[in-house]
Design an enzyme around this catalytic site. Structure first.
Site, PDB file in Angstrom:
ATOM      1  N   CYS A   1      46.810   6.328 -49.476  1.00 47.59           N
ATOM      2  CA  CYS A   1      47.785   5.240 -49.390  1.00 47.59           C
ATOM      3  C   CYS A   1      49.164   5.744 -48.988  1.00 47.59           C
ATOM      4  CB  CYS A   1      47.863   4.492 -50.719  1.00 47.59           C
ATOM      5  SG  CYS A   1      48.292   5.529 -52.138  1.00 47.59           S
TER       6      CYS A   1
ATOM      7  N   ALA B   1      37.896  -2.636 -56.947  1.00 46.48           N
ATOM      8  CA  ALA B   1      37.219  -1.901 -58.025  1.00 46.48           C
ATOM      9  C   ALA B   1      37.066  -0.429 -57.683  1.00 46.48           C
ATOM     10  CB  ALA B   1      35.852  -2.527 -58.312  1.00 46.48           C
TER      11      ALA B   1
END
Length: 432
Positions: free
Chosen positions: A51, A185
């Site tokens: 990220c 998840a």
């Protein structure tokens, strides 16, 4: 001569809008690596995409133009201000610092080691690694493990997820009474759920495209689970939403969010987007009653993190430098024998050329005298090369690669041969 190049962009050099265009999602890594090694001169490649960074580690002859061009094409524009490069030992040092959590947005974050390990395994599966990248990544992962064993740099709030939850607590107050919605998840979502559970959150809903993963995560932390179809209803109920999926497109937009807010009787909503590319359209921040935190906003929240961990970071940096000396020595040994062999071959070719050029000028030279002339000429060249050869063999590990590069440049030596098989790192999957 082939070189090791690290080239990429991170939270330190590029805004989120650029990082999300560079991000390599699941299913994109292997084709991208295969395209990289298809370029002439590029023989090895590994991609690390998280990220907060997209970095490529490649081995080849002058690989930077091809690598930079591929990233620019992916970003849809010029990246000169966003990209950083490092070569050979500097490239290794950068990766060691990344794996050790020293280059992370949250200094000391533990997740990055697992992310780099998976990046390396993807490259192994794509068959784009080789002797240098195998050695580099195995040594980097070992360095990261040593840093976490010998320092406490990862103790406490050492993850993006924990900082996100702390930011939520600062904005909405006590979390125990709040309804939390987690979208996704994966690893980040699991870290978020654990952090919320630590703060006493009991009303938690987990939504994910794969229902089985959502159920498993919700059960671990006492929450409920459901599909993406339940998102609108859960957005109406939620006080805090944290999204972290691998979707290539936004899954929450301003129009649908405005409709949700109209049903909330004026209750504010905090959205935290941990995904790159972003899950939540930036336009959602303009919806009345909505507060949106993305990765760039969280970065501003943790600027003081390094000062808190400064002492442990110094200890970690010392470990990195210690381990880099070992890599530098290996890199130097990789080049010494081929370079010396090329230097000797150059000397022999000069002697052969001189003898050939003058072969017709010795009208009365006997065969025995011709042998003596050749022996004397070769001895002169050998004496000339003796001192450089001895000095190269005695170079310190830290200086060896740079000095060898200079030697090859000065003498115009051709590319050295590949490393011996026993020097190459073993190619096999990582476990544990």
């Amino acid at each position: 001569m082939s070189e090791l190049l690290a080239l990429g962009a991170s939270h330190k050099t590029a805004p989120l809008a650029v990082r999300e265009r560079l991000a390599l999602l699941d299913g994109q890594v292997e084709p991208f690596l295969s395209e990289l090694v298809a370029h002439p001169g590029i023989t090895e490649a590994v991609a690390v995409s998280t990220c907060n960074r997209t970095e490529l580690y490649v081995v080849g002859e002058d690989p930077e133009p091809a690598v930079a061009s591929m990233l620019a094409a992916r970003a849809g524009g010029e990246l000169a201000d966003a990209l950083y490069t490092a070569r050979n030992c500097d490239a290794a040092r950068h990766l060691y610092r990344v794996v050790s959590g020293l280059d992370s947005m949250v200094v000391g974050e533990a997740e990055i080691q697992g992310q780099v390990k998976r990046a390396y395994e993807r490259a192994l599966a794509a068959h784009t690694t080789g002797p240098m990248t195998n050695k580099l990544f195995r040594a980097a992962l070992a360095t990261g493990k040593r840093v976490r064993t010998e320092t406490t740099i990862s103790v406490g709030q050492a993850s993006v997820a924990s900082v996100a939850v702390e930011s939520a607590r600062a904005l909405v107050g006590d979390l125990a009474s709040r309804h939390v919605l987690i979208v996704g998840a994966g690893e980040n979502a699991e870290q978020v759920a654990r952090a919320f559970h630590f703060h006493g959150v009991t009303t938690m809903f987990v939504a994910n495209r794969r229902r089985d993963r959502a159920i498993a995560l919700a059960q671990r932390f006492g929450g409920a689970s459901g599909s993406f179809d339940a998102l609108p209803e859960e957005l109406v109920r939620a006080d805090v939403v944290v999204s972290s999926t691998a979707s290539p497109h936004a899954i929450i937009g301003p129009e649908e969010l405005a409709a949700v807010m109209a049903e909330r009787d004026g209750r504010p909503l905090l959205l935290v987007d941990l995904a790159v590319p972003r899950d939540i359209d930036p336009g959602c921040s303009a919806v009345s009653g909505v507060t949106l935190l993305d990765m760039d906003a969280l970065q501003a929240q943790v600027r003081g993190n390094l000062s808190v961990r400064r002492e442990e970071a110094r200890r970690a940096e010392a470990i990195v430098e210690d381990e880099i000396q070992s890599f530098a020595g290996w890199l130097g040994r990789l080049e010494v024998l081929p370079t010396l062999s090329a230097l000797r071959s150059l000397g022999d070719s000069i002697v052969d050329g001189l003898l050939a050029e003058n072969s017709g000028r010795w009208e009365s030279l006997s065969e025995r005298d011709a042998e003596r002339v050749e022996a004397m000429t070769r001895a002169a060249v050998n004496r000339l090369l003796h001192e450089p050869t001895a000095r190269v063999r005695s170079l310190d590990a830290a200086d060896r690669h740079a000095r060898l590069s200079l030697l090859r440049e000065l003498f115009g030596l051709e590319e050295a041969a590949a490393a011996d098989a026993d020097e190459a790192a073993e190619v096999r999957r990582l476990h544990g």
